[in-house]
Design a protein around this motif. Structure first.
Motif: not given
Length: 130
Positions: A104-117
Protein backbone atom coordinates in the motif's frame (compact mmCIF):
# COMPACT_ATOMS: atom_id res chain seq x y z
CA UNK A 1 28.68 -4.73 6.31
CA UNK A 2 25.15 -4.18 5.07
CA UNK A 3 22.77 -7.06 4.40
CA UNK A 4 21.46 -7.09 0.79
CA UNK A 5 18.12 -8.27 2.20
CA UNK A 6 17.84 -5.10 4.34
CA UNK A 7 17.98 -2.09 2.00
CA UNK A 8 19.59 0.97 3.62
CA UNK A 9 17.10 3.44 2.09
CA UNK A 10 14.06 2.02 3.91
CA UNK A 11 12.65 2.22 7.44
CA UNK A 12 11.43 -0.89 9.29
CA UNK A 13 9.02 -2.01 12.01
CA UNK A 14 9.38 -4.63 14.74
CA UNK A 15 6.62 -6.55 12.90
CA UNK A 16 8.78 -6.86 9.73
CA UNK A 17 7.12 -4.27 7.50
CA UNK A 18 9.24 -1.83 5.51
CA UNK A 19 8.43 1.80 4.72
CA UNK A 20 9.80 3.87 1.82
CA UNK A 21 9.29 7.55 2.67
CA UNK A 22 8.92 10.03 -0.19
CA UNK A 23 7.67 13.40 1.04
CA UNK A 24 4.33 12.75 2.78
CA UNK A 25 3.82 9.41 0.98
CA UNK A 26 4.90 6.15 2.60
CA UNK A 27 4.99 2.96 0.54
CA UNK A 28 4.69 -0.16 2.70
CA UNK A 29 5.57 -3.81 2.17
CA UNK A 30 6.87 -6.82 4.07
CA UNK A 31 10.56 -7.51 4.52
CA UNK A 32 12.63 -10.28 2.98
CA UNK A 33 12.77 -11.85 6.46
CA UNK A 34 8.96 -11.78 6.75
CA UNK A 35 8.35 -13.40 3.37
CA UNK A 36 11.00 -16.08 4.00
CA UNK A 37 9.46 -16.88 7.39
CA UNK A 38 5.97 -17.07 5.89
CA UNK A 39 6.93 -19.30 2.99
CA UNK A 40 4.98 -19.30 -0.27
CA UNK A 41 2.42 -16.47 -0.21
CA UNK A 42 -0.91 -17.55 -1.71
CA UNK A 43 -3.24 -14.62 -0.88
CA UNK A 44 -3.05 -10.96 0.16
CA UNK A 45 -6.02 -9.13 1.67
CA UNK A 46 -5.74 -5.44 0.76
CA UNK A 47 -7.54 -2.49 2.35
CA UNK A 48 -9.71 -0.13 0.30
CA UNK A 49 -8.23 3.09 -1.11
CA UNK A 50 -9.42 5.99 1.05
CA UNK A 51 -9.33 3.98 4.29
CA UNK A 52 -7.82 5.86 7.24
CA UNK A 53 -5.44 3.73 9.30
CA UNK A 54 -3.56 4.19 12.56
CA UNK A 55 0.06 3.38 13.29
CA UNK A 56 0.57 -0.20 14.56
CA UNK A 57 -3.01 -1.16 13.64
CA UNK A 58 -3.75 -4.07 11.26
CA UNK A 59 -4.67 -3.05 7.70
CA UNK A 60 -4.73 -6.39 5.88
CA UNK A 61 -3.43 -9.96 5.92
CA UNK A 62 -0.95 -12.15 4.09
CA UNK A 63 -1.81 -15.82 3.75
CA UNK A 64 0.90 -18.36 3.03
CA UNK A 65 1.04 -22.13 2.88
CA UNK A 66 2.18 -22.01 6.53
CA UNK A 67 0.13 -19.27 8.21
CA UNK A 68 -2.03 -16.16 8.02
CA UNK A 69 -0.29 -13.01 9.26
CA UNK A 70 -1.71 -9.57 9.88
CA UNK A 71 -0.10 -6.54 8.29
CA UNK A 72 0.52 -3.62 10.66
CA UNK A 73 0.76 -0.03 9.51
CA UNK A 74 4.11 1.66 10.26
CA UNK A 75 2.38 5.10 10.25
CA UNK A 76 -1.01 6.76 10.56
CA UNK A 77 -2.68 8.18 7.49
CA UNK A 78 -4.93 7.49 4.52
CA UNK A 79 -4.47 4.68 1.99
CA UNK A 80 -3.93 6.38 -1.38
CA UNK A 81 -2.93 3.31 -3.43
CA UNK A 82 -3.05 -0.47 -3.12
CA UNK A 83 -1.05 -2.93 -5.19
CA UNK A 84 -3.97 -4.63 -6.93
CA UNK A 85 -1.51 -6.80 -8.92
CA UNK A 86 -0.99 -8.82 -5.71
CA UNK A 87 -4.53 -10.20 -6.05
CA UNK A 88 -3.48 -12.12 -9.18
CA UNK A 89 0.18 -12.64 -8.23
CA UNK A 90 0.54 -12.80 -4.40
CA UNK A 91 3.84 -14.67 -4.86
CA UNK A 92 5.37 -11.29 -5.84
CA UNK A 93 5.78 -10.76 -2.09
CA UNK A 94 8.24 -13.69 -2.17
CA UNK A 95 10.03 -12.86 -5.41
CA UNK A 96 10.36 -9.06 -5.10
CA UNK A 97 9.44 -7.93 -1.56
CA UNK A 98 11.13 -4.50 -1.88
CA UNK A 99 10.02 -3.75 -5.46
CA UNK A 100 6.90 -4.98 -7.22
CA UNK A 101 5.80 -6.60 -3.94
CA UNK A 102 4.85 -3.29 -2.31
CA UNK A 103 1.42 -3.49 -0.64
CA UNK A 104 0.00 0.00 0.00
CA UNK A 105 0.84 3.67 -0.22
CA UNK A 106 -0.19 5.84 2.72
CA UNK A 107 -0.55 9.62 2.85
CA UNK A 108 1.19 10.35 6.13
CA UNK A 109 -0.79 12.27 8.75
CA UNK A 110 1.92 12.59 11.44
CA UNK A 111 5.54 12.94 10.33
CA UNK A 112 6.81 12.57 13.90
CA UNK A 113 5.95 8.84 13.67
CA UNK A 114 8.79 8.34 11.17
CA UNK A 115 11.35 8.77 13.96
CA UNK A 116 9.87 5.71 15.70
CA UNK A 117 10.74 3.43 12.78
CA UNK A 118 13.96 1.41 12.67
CA UNK A 119 16.79 2.13 10.27
CA UNK A 120 18.52 -0.74 8.45
CA UNK A 121 21.17 -1.23 11.17
CA UNK A 122 18.58 -1.34 13.96
CA UNK A 123 16.44 -3.78 11.97
CA UNK A 124 19.47 -6.04 11.33
CA UNK A 125 20.15 -6.00 15.09
CA UNK A 126 16.51 -6.93 15.79
CA UNK A 127 16.81 -9.94 13.48
CA UNK A 128 20.10 -11.01 15.03
CA UNK A 129 18.61 -10.88 18.54
CA UNK A 130 15.45 -12.78 17.55
Amino acid sequence: MSDPNIPENLKYTNEHEWARVEGNKVTVGITFHAQSTLGDVVYVELPKVGTTIEKDEPFGTVESVKAVSELFSPVSGKITKVNAALSDAPETLNTDPYGDGWIVEIELSDTSQLSELLDAAAYAKLLKEA
